[in-house]
Design a protein around this motif. Sequence first.
Motif, mmCIF file in Angstrom:
data_model
loop_
_atom_site.group_PDB
_atom_site.id
_atom_site.type_symbol
_atom_site.label_atom_id
_atom_site.label_comp_id
_atom_site.label_asym_id
_atom_site.label_seq_id
_atom_site.Cartn_x
_atom_site.Cartn_y
_atom_site.Cartn_z
ATOM 1 N N VAL A 3 32.509 22.545 -8.238
ATOM 2 C CA VAL A 3 32.348 23.657 -9.166
ATOM 3 C C VAL A 3 30.979 24.308 -8.960
ATOM 4 C CG1 VAL A 3 32.216 24.352 -11.596
ATOM 5 C CG2 VAL A 3 33.817 22.548 -10.896
ATOM 6 N N VAL A 4 30.942 25.642 -8.895
ATOM 7 C CA VAL A 4 29.679 26.392 -8.894
ATOM 8 C C VAL A 4 29.261 26.570 -10.348
ATOM 9 C CG1 VAL A 4 28.503 28.530 -8.233
ATOM 10 C CG2 VAL A 4 30.335 27.603 -6.784
ATOM 11 N N THR A 5 28.067 26.086 -10.703
ATOM 12 C CA THR A 5 27.666 26.061 -12.110
ATOM 13 C C THR A 5 26.860 27.287 -12.556
ATOM 14 O OG1 THR A 5 25.674 24.769 -11.603
ATOM 15 C CG2 THR A 5 27.685 23.550 -12.133
ATOM 16 N N ASN A 6 26.322 28.066 -11.635
ATOM 17 C CA ASN A 6 25.591 29.280 -12.039
ATOM 18 C C ASN A 6 26.537 30.229 -12.757
ATOM 19 O OD1 ASN A 6 24.574 28.277 -9.258
ATOM 20 N ND2 ASN A 6 22.789 29.309 -10.125
ATOM 21 N N THR A 7 26.080 30.803 -13.858
ATOM 22 C CA THR A 7 26.906 31.774 -14.579
ATOM 23 C C THR A 7 26.582 33.207 -14.181
ATOM 24 O OG1 THR A 7 25.347 31.750 -16.430
ATOM 25 C CG2 THR A 7 27.223 30.245 -16.543
ATOM 26 N N SER B 257 9.788 44.291 -4.846
ATOM 27 C CA SER B 257 9.229 43.069 -5.411
ATOM 28 C C SER B 257 10.008 41.858 -4.925
ATOM 29 C CB SER B 257 9.261 43.100 -6.949
ATOM 30 O OG SER B 257 8.458 44.144 -7.445
ATOM 31 N N SER B 258 9.299 40.788 -4.604
ATOM 32 C CA SER B 258 9.941 39.570 -4.122
ATOM 33 C C SER B 258 10.952 39.056 -5.139
ATOM 34 C CB SER B 258 8.881 38.501 -3.839
ATOM 35 O OG SER B 258 9.483 37.311 -3.375
ATOM 36 N N TYR B 259 12.128 38.683 -4.660
ATOM 37 C CA TYR B 259 13.193 38.212 -5.531
ATOM 38 C C TYR B 259 13.222 36.696 -5.574
ATOM 39 C CZ TYR B 259 17.879 37.553 -7.501
ATOM 40 O OH TYR B 259 18.939 37.182 -8.290
ATOM 41 N N GLY B 260 13.242 36.159 -6.792
ATOM 42 C CA GLY B 260 13.399 34.718 -6.969
ATOM 43 C C GLY B 260 12.296 33.892 -6.341
ATOM 44 N N PRO B 261 12.642 32.910 -5.498
ATOM 45 C CA PRO B 261 14.018 32.631 -5.080
ATOM 46 C C PRO B 261 14.874 32.038 -6.193
ATOM 47 C CG PRO B 261 12.539 30.954 -4.235
ATOM 48 C CD PRO B 261 11.660 31.994 -4.882
ATOM 49 N N VAL B 262 16.190 32.313 -6.097
ATOM 50 C CA VAL B 262 17.166 31.780 -7.038
ATOM 51 C C VAL B 262 18.096 30.839 -6.276
ATOM 52 C CG1 VAL B 262 19.102 32.335 -8.552
ATOM 53 C CG2 VAL B 262 17.075 33.814 -8.513
ATOM 54 N N THR B 263 18.293 29.640 -6.808
ATOM 55 C CA THR B 263 19.110 28.645 -6.131
ATOM 56 C C THR B 263 20.483 28.525 -6.776
ATOM 57 O OG1 THR B 263 17.146 27.356 -5.515
ATOM 58 C CG2 THR B 263 19.262 26.225 -5.429
ATOM 59 N N LEU B 264 21.522 28.662 -5.965
ATOM 60 C CA LEU B 264 22.877 28.420 -6.439
ATOM 61 C C LEU B 264 23.096 26.904 -6.535
ATOM 62 C CD1 LEU B 264 24.881 31.056 -4.341
ATOM 63 C CD2 LEU B 264 23.942 31.264 -6.649
ATOM 64 N N VAL B 265 23.824 26.492 -7.561
ATOM 65 C CA VAL B 265 23.993 25.068 -7.841
ATOM 66 C C VAL B 265 25.484 24.741 -7.940
ATOM 67 C CG1 VAL B 265 23.489 23.186 -9.447
ATOM 68 C CG2 VAL B 265 21.794 24.985 -9.058
ATOM 69 N N ALA B 266 25.869 23.615 -7.348
ATOM 70 C CA ALA B 266 27.245 23.141 -7.442
ATOM 71 C C ALA B 266 27.251 21.671 -7.846
ATOM 72 C CB ALA B 266 27.968 23.321 -6.105
ATOM 73 N N THR B 267 28.340 21.255 -8.468
ATOM 74 C CA THR B 267 28.543 19.852 -8.794
ATOM 75 C C THR B 267 29.873 19.405 -8.212
ATOM 76 O OG1 THR B 267 29.597 20.398 -10.911
ATOM 77 C CG2 THR B 267 27.214 19.999 -10.932
ATOM 78 N N GLY B 268 30.054 18.090 -8.115
ATOM 79 C CA GLY B 268 31.280 17.552 -7.538
ATOM 80 C C GLY B 268 31.204 17.527 -6.024
ATOM 81 N N GLY B 269 32.361 17.386 -5.394
ATOM 82 C CA GLY B 269 32.380 17.285 -3.942
ATOM 83 C C GLY B 269 31.771 15.979 -3.472
ATOM 84 N N GLN C 193 35.933 18.057 1.981
ATOM 85 C CA GLN C 193 37.181 18.780 2.211
ATOM 86 C C GLN C 193 37.458 19.830 1.138
ATOM 87 O OE1 GLN C 193 40.261 15.789 2.589
ATOM 88 N NE2 GLN C 193 39.222 14.749 4.255
ATOM 89 N N GLN C 194 36.481 20.064 0.242
ATOM 90 C CA GLN C 194 36.678 21.027 -0.835
ATOM 91 C C GLN C 194 35.902 22.322 -0.578
ATOM 92 O OE1 GLN C 194 36.775 19.629 -5.022
ATOM 93 N NE2 GLN C 194 36.018 17.675 -4.211
ATOM 94 N N ILE C 195 36.431 23.393 -1.135
ATOM 95 C CA ILE C 195 35.770 24.705 -1.103
ATOM 96 C C ILE C 195 35.864 25.312 -2.499
ATOM 97 C CG2 ILE C 195 35.897 27.076 -0.245
ATOM 98 C CD1 ILE C 195 36.811 25.984 2.424
ATOM 99 N N ALA C 196 34.760 25.877 -2.969
ATOM 100 C CA ALA C 196 34.760 26.576 -4.252
ATOM 101 C C ALA C 196 34.086 27.929 -4.066
ATOM 102 C CB ALA C 196 34.034 25.763 -5.327
ATOM 103 N N GLU C 197 34.523 28.918 -4.828
ATOM 104 C CA GLU C 197 33.957 30.262 -4.750
ATOM 105 C C GLU C 197 33.656 30.788 -6.146
ATOM 106 O OE1 GLU C 197 35.873 32.022 -0.634
ATOM 107 O OE2 GLU C 197 36.762 32.630 -2.545
ATOM 108 N N LYS C 198 32.689 31.690 -6.207
ATOM 109 C CA LYS C 198 32.380 32.346 -7.481
ATOM 110 C C LYS C 198 31.831 33.739 -7.206
ATOM 111 C CE LYS C 198 30.711 31.268 -12.056
ATOM 112 N NZ LYS C 198 30.152 30.209 -12.916
ATOM 113 N N ALA C 199 32.263 34.706 -8.009
ATOM 114 C CA ALA C 199 31.818 36.091 -7.853
ATOM 115 C C ALA C 199 30.537 36.320 -8.651
ATOM 116 C CB ALA C 199 32.908 37.048 -8.331
ATOM 117 N N PHE C 200 29.611 37.058 -8.044
ATOM 118 C CA PHE C 200 28.340 37.378 -8.684
ATOM 119 C C PHE C 200 28.018 38.854 -8.502
ATOM 120 C CE2 PHE C 200 27.714 32.828 -7.677
ATOM 121 C CZ PHE C 200 27.323 32.361 -8.922
ATOM 122 N N SER C 201 27.122 39.357 -9.365
ATOM 123 C CA SER C 201 26.555 40.697 -9.228
ATOM 124 C C SER C 201 25.043 40.592 -9.357
ATOM 125 C CB SER C 201 27.091 41.644 -10.308
ATOM 126 O OG SER C 201 28.465 41.898 -10.128
#
Length: 285
Positions: free
Chosen positions: A96-100, A109-121, A166-174
């Motif tokens: 699961v991708v946990t970022n909302t 301006s420098s962005y972040g950095p922002v880290t995407l986070v997943a759990t499981g797998g 063997q798992q893949i998860a996706e999440k849409a962001f803006s």
Amino acid sequence: MLISPAIVIAITTSTLADGITGEAYSQTLTAVGGTGTNAWSVSSGALPAGLSLDAASGVISGTPSSAGSSSFTVQVTSGGDSATHAFTLDVYDPLVVTNTSLSDGTVGSSYGPVTLVATGGDGTYEWSVSSGTLPAGLNLSSAGVVSGTPTEAGTSNFTARVASGQQIAEKAFSIVVTAPTTFGLAPNGITIVCTAASIGETGVVNGVTYTKRDRAGIDALVSAQDYAPLATTCTSGITNMTSAFEGAATFNEDISSWDVSSVTDMSHMFGLGPDGSGAHLGARN
């Protein structure tokens, strides 16, 4: 008369797919040789909790109830022959991708950095963009870090993909990238800052419209005794305030919002008026 030798039975399945807790699992074990009628069983060890082996079909099925690694040996018997094979079946929690959401950016301006986070797998995560694009100037590393410096304003929509075992998860962001703010309030909550603005440019801060003026613009207002606009003047970038109010005998405007961070000379800023008196100031310094 030729007699064909009996084909010794052998299990041909070499590995098992991973299981996911709470999700249905099914894999069929296969064998060659024997009489064609097979009987399957677990001869040692145990299947993961929630799974079972069908003796007739050789299908391992069920719904795993907990994550972990299970090692066991399967035996198949056909006629008078039998064969065994050792297996390990790993069960993982769902990926699961946990970022909302992701933070907005500003051009230049420098962005972040922002880290995407997943759990499981299986605990290892490989990130990529499966569709859409990040804002120009930003990139997503395989470790899930979004970084860079945005070069264009706008909204970018994209889908982040993470692979784990063997798992893949996706999440849409803006990510929304805005142009830099040319007028703003300094950390002290009083000073109006407009460093990036052009002379004559206006901007609204807390509902008040301010105009960026240089020293010549201030001098023109003082000379004309048109003092009111000075209270809504942004002075960022001015370096010389010498004798700025010389002759302004009746000046009574609040200029506490002026940005004097670049001023190097303020000598005689509030000089003598034409009647020999000092400028009458209502400003807070």
